[in-house]
Design an enzyme around this catalytic site. Structure first.
Site, PDB file in Angstrom:
ATOM      1  CG  ASP A  19      -2.179  -0.531   1.145  1.00  0.00           C
ATOM      2  OD1 ASP A  19      -2.564  -0.794   0.002  1.00  0.00           O
ATOM      3  OD2 ASP A  19      -2.855  -0.700   2.177  1.00  0.00           O
ATOM      4  CE  LYS A  48       3.792   5.246  -8.211  1.00  0.00           C
ATOM      5  NZ  LYS A  48       4.954   4.539  -7.668  1.00  0.00           N
ATOM      6  CG  MET A  81      -9.081   7.536   6.065  1.00  0.00           C
ATOM      7  SD  MET A  81      -9.890   6.224   5.117  1.00  0.00           S
ATOM      8  CE  MET A  81     -10.812   5.405   6.403  1.00  0.00           C
TER       9      MET A  81
HETATM   10  N1  SAH Z   1      -5.217   0.246   8.427  1.00  0.00           N
HETATM   11  C1  SAH Z   1      -4.695   1.538   8.814  1.00  0.00           C
HETATM   12  C2  SAH Z   1      -5.671   2.644   8.515  1.00  0.00           C
HETATM   13  C3  SAH Z   1      -5.972   2.806   7.054  1.00  0.00           C
HETATM   14  S1  SAH Z   1      -7.025   4.161   6.712  1.00  0.00           S
HETATM   15  C4  SAH Z   1      -4.333   1.485  10.296  1.00  0.00           C
HETATM   16  O1  SAH Z   1      -4.712   0.560  11.015  1.00  0.00           O
HETATM   17  O2  SAH Z   1      -3.614   2.387  10.749  1.00  0.00           O
HETATM   18  C5  SAH Z   1      -5.858   5.415   6.411  1.00  0.00           C
HETATM   19  C6  SAH Z   1      -5.883   6.437   7.522  1.00  0.00           C
HETATM   20  O3  SAH Z   1      -5.109   5.968   8.616  1.00  0.00           O
HETATM   21  C7  SAH Z   1      -5.234   7.755   7.188  1.00  0.00           C
HETATM   22  O4  SAH Z   1      -6.121   8.592   6.491  1.00  0.00           O
HETATM   23  C8  SAH Z   1      -4.941   8.297   8.553  1.00  0.00           C
HETATM   24  O5  SAH Z   1      -6.109   8.788   9.165  1.00  0.00           O
HETATM   25  C9  SAH Z   1      -4.540   7.058   9.287  1.00  0.00           C
HETATM   26  N2  SAH Z   1      -3.076   6.868   9.298  1.00  0.00           N
HETATM   27  C10 SAH Z   1      -2.391   5.836   8.800  1.00  0.00           C
HETATM   28  N3  SAH Z   1      -1.076   5.977   9.043  1.00  0.00           N
HETATM   29  C11 SAH Z   1      -0.934   7.128   9.725  1.00  0.00           C
HETATM   30  C12 SAH Z   1       0.173   7.820  10.275  1.00  0.00           C
HETATM   31  N4  SAH Z   1       1.421   7.357  10.190  1.00  0.00           N
HETATM   32  N5  SAH Z   1      -0.050   8.982  10.917  1.00  0.00           N
HETATM   33  C13 SAH Z   1      -1.305   9.471  11.037  1.00  0.00           C
HETATM   34  N6  SAH Z   1      -2.377   8.860  10.530  1.00  0.00           N
HETATM   35  C14 SAH Z   1      -2.202   7.696   9.892  1.00  0.00           C
END
Ligand code: SAH
Length: 440
Positions: free
Chosen positions: A233, A255, A370
């Protein structure tokens, strides 16, 4: 003059092992016996709290008294973990009479079996006997463990040997069963590796953690080093991909053209196609695969095609991003709940499944993923339904990476502050009193 010991891997599943003694030695020995599936009988007048907990949980049987010879009825192995040499000698005498191998913590020269120093690496167990010198065994074991850890440490890119399967001594096809979590994966997921006479590969859905490459799990990293194909991803820490073997096929899922739903179908198809062709495919996903990660859809697609799937949970940004900003999602006396919610859809969007009005009535912590684009509408909705405008709020951008930024504000001001500070995705929004709990 002593002969060399003869090494064996004892398969203890369901077999009686008697442990005599309930102190610290027994506390250290019992977990590996239980891990091997042994039917452990613990004979000791008293137990340490840790052993007591296992006995209470029904993991082993405890006879609260001193040893009697009948305790060895039906035993395959006995471990003597008592300090008193007289008591130990009497146990090992009974064991010898009955031809049961006996490990003695108090006197290894009197023992008929030695326990090696052990390091485990997925399905591989390395056991070291030091020729009667446990310190030598541990030194060698530590060296082996360090060697394996070099391959395990994502941050040690420079030190990692490149190419080859290296420490992954079990070929991907064989590692499948060992890597599958106990209890199965639910509907339609096959354990068999063969469909229509052809060798099928497998898929692992691996959580890569929030950003810091060291926050992948040990198991996730091991599977990554064993992969033939990696489908990654956008949010996956790039450093993790730096260390893949040169012959690994890397598919960058971000991509893939087309819209989001068509792209997801395309990803499912890639996972299934490669696995059916015999490859071990690691689907590497940001955070945890099942937290807004569409991991469930990928699992179902693989299951429908008869491809075995392993799911390796990850450190989710919903908890790690607040933590990286010094915000505990729960804190005694402050928040007894935390709710993780997607802000992907605006509160008034017809497709929204979120009861924002109900969330506004909670006292605990709200973690919004998000949520940047709709933040103004979200905060206004929460306030309109009763959450205090003064509730502390924070936004954590690119958490756990070198470019992490933290913005602190309040519920009524945070949306405007995000615009002013030009906070960008990926970011997590945290609402609740926990935001200021560890301050000052
Ligand atoms: N599966 C992922 C979430 C995917 S949805 C998890 O468990 O973390 C994607 C969202 O995750 C982003 O829009 C943001 O809100 C959050 N996110 C993922 N990585 C992040 C990071 N390093 N810092 C802040 N927010 C993050």
């Amino acid at each position: 003059m002593t002969s060399n010991p003869y090494p064996l891997g004892l398969r203890l599943h369901g077999r009686r092992v008697v442990v005599v003694g309930g102190g610290t030695v027994a506390t250290r020995r019992v977990p590996a016996l239980l891990d091997a599936g042994a039917d452990v009988l613990l004979v000791a007048p008293e137990l340490t709290p840790a052993l007591r907990a296992r006995a209470d949980a029904g993991r082993l049987r405890w006879v609260p008294r001193r040893f009697v010879p009948e305790d060895l009825d039906g035993a395959w192995l006995v471990q003597v973990a008592v300090d008193d040499p007289m008591a130990a000698a009497s146990v090992s005498a009974v064991a010898a009479e009955r031809r049961i191998f006996c490990v003695r913590a108090d006197d290894r020269t009197a023992a008929t079996a030695w326990t090696p120093a052990v390091t485990r690496h997925g399905p591989v167990t390395v056991a070291v006997l030091g020729g009667g010198d446990p310190h030598r065994a541990m030194t060698v074991r530590d060296a082996v463990r360090d060697l394996l850890a070099v391959r395990l440490a994502p941050a040690g890119a420079a030190a990692a040997p490149s190419g080859g399967h290296g420490a992954s001594a079990v070929p991907p096809g064989q590692a499948g069963a060992a890597a599958a979590p106990p209890g199965g994966l639910g509907a339609g997921v096959t354990e068999a590796g063969v469909t229509g006479g052809r060798q099928v590969g497998r898929v692992a859905l691996v959580g890569a953690g929030p950003g810091d490459p060291e926050l992948i799990t040990v198991k996730g990293w091991r599977l990554l080093t064993e992969a033939d194909v990696v489908v990654a991803d956008r949010l996956v820490p790039g450093l993790l991909l730096d260390e893949l073997r040169p012959d690994v096929e890397l598919v960058d899922a971000s991509k893939i053209p087309y819209g989001p739903s068509r792209a997801q179908e395309e990803i499912n198809q890639i996972l299934v196609d490669r696995a059916l062709a015999g490859a071990f495919v690691v689907r590497l996903k940001g955070g945890d695969p099942y937290v807004f990660g569409r991991g469930g859809e990928e699992l179902l697609a693989c299951a429908a095609a008869g491809v075995p799937v392993t799911v390796v949970p990850g450190v989710t940004s919903s908890i790690a991003a607040p933590a990286a900003a010094g915000i505990p999602v729960t804190h005694r006396g402050v928040a007894h709940e935390f709710t993780v919610v997607s802000g992907h859809l605006a509160p008034d969007a017809p497709a929204s499944l979120v009861r924002w009005d109900a969330l506004a009535g909670l006292h605990g912590t709200l973690v919004i993923l998000m949520g940047l684009k709709n933040l103004a509408a979200i905060t206004a909705t929460l306030i309109a339904h009763g959450r205090s405008p003064q509730t502390p709020a924070a936004v954590v951008q690119e958490a756990t990476t070198g470019t992490q930024r933290v913005l602190r504000s309040t519920l009524d001001a945070v949306a405007a502050d995000v615009l002013t500070a030009e906070v960008r995705p990926p970011a997590v929004v945290v609402v609740g009193d926990v935001v200021n709990t560890l301050d000052g």
